[in-house]
Design a protein around this motif. Sequence first.
Motif, mmCIF file in Angstrom:
data_model
loop_
_atom_site.group_PDB
_atom_site.id
_atom_site.type_symbol
_atom_site.label_atom_id
_atom_site.label_comp_id
_atom_site.label_asym_id
_atom_site.label_seq_id
_atom_site.Cartn_x
_atom_site.Cartn_y
_atom_site.Cartn_z
ATOM 1 N N THR A 153 24.503 -45.501 -66.156
ATOM 2 C CA THR A 153 24.253 -44.499 -65.123
ATOM 3 C C THR A 153 22.867 -44.728 -64.547
ATOM 4 O O THR A 153 21.977 -45.246 -65.214
ATOM 5 N N THR A 154 22.676 -44.370 -63.317
ATOM 6 C CA THR A 154 21.367 -44.497 -62.690
ATOM 7 C C THR A 154 20.845 -43.110 -62.356
ATOM 8 O O THR A 154 21.602 -42.164 -62.196
ATOM 9 N N THR A 155 19.539 -43.024 -62.250
ATOM 10 C CA THR A 155 18.922 -41.751 -61.887
ATOM 11 C C THR A 155 17.930 -42.002 -60.763
ATOM 12 O O THR A 155 17.538 -43.133 -60.495
ATOM 13 N N ASP A 156 17.550 -40.949 -60.133
ATOM 14 C CA ASP A 156 16.542 -41.039 -59.087
ATOM 15 C C ASP A 156 15.138 -40.845 -59.656
ATOM 16 O O ASP A 156 14.165 -40.852 -58.911
ATOM 17 N N GLN A 157 15.049 -40.692 -60.972
ATOM 18 C CA GLN A 157 13.765 -40.479 -61.624
ATOM 19 C C GLN A 157 12.977 -41.791 -61.615
ATOM 20 O O GLN A 157 13.517 -42.844 -61.928
ATOM 21 N N PRO A 158 11.688 -41.738 -61.282
ATOM 22 C CA PRO A 158 10.885 -42.968 -61.323
ATOM 23 C C PRO A 158 10.635 -43.403 -62.767
ATOM 24 O O PRO A 158 10.590 -42.571 -63.672
ATOM 25 N N ARG A 159 10.502 -44.694 -62.948
ATOM 26 C CA ARG A 159 10.197 -45.211 -64.284
ATOM 27 C C ARG A 159 8.759 -44.866 -64.641
ATOM 28 O O ARG A 159 7.895 -44.871 -63.779
ATOM 29 N N PRO A 160 8.481 -44.601 -65.935
ATOM 30 C CA PRO A 160 7.099 -44.309 -66.326
ATOM 31 C C PRO A 160 6.239 -45.566 -66.189
ATOM 32 O O PRO A 160 6.711 -46.678 -66.368
#
Length: 63
Positions: free
Chosen positions: A3-10
Amino acid sequence: MSTTTDQPRPTIADLTTEQPESTDPDYLAWKEGKIRKALESARCHPDKLVSHDEMRKRFGLER
């Protein structure tokens, strides 16, 4: 399927900032047990100990 998210990677800075000490009793008991076992091993087998100087030389970090 992933699954993908729109959250940026840390960022690296986010992942390497100092964190507070754990208060989880299971973790603290595990950590203390590991330390006690290592100290007992060092007392029983002093001939297997390696100095900091020798370790630095092994890794090419001599001063």
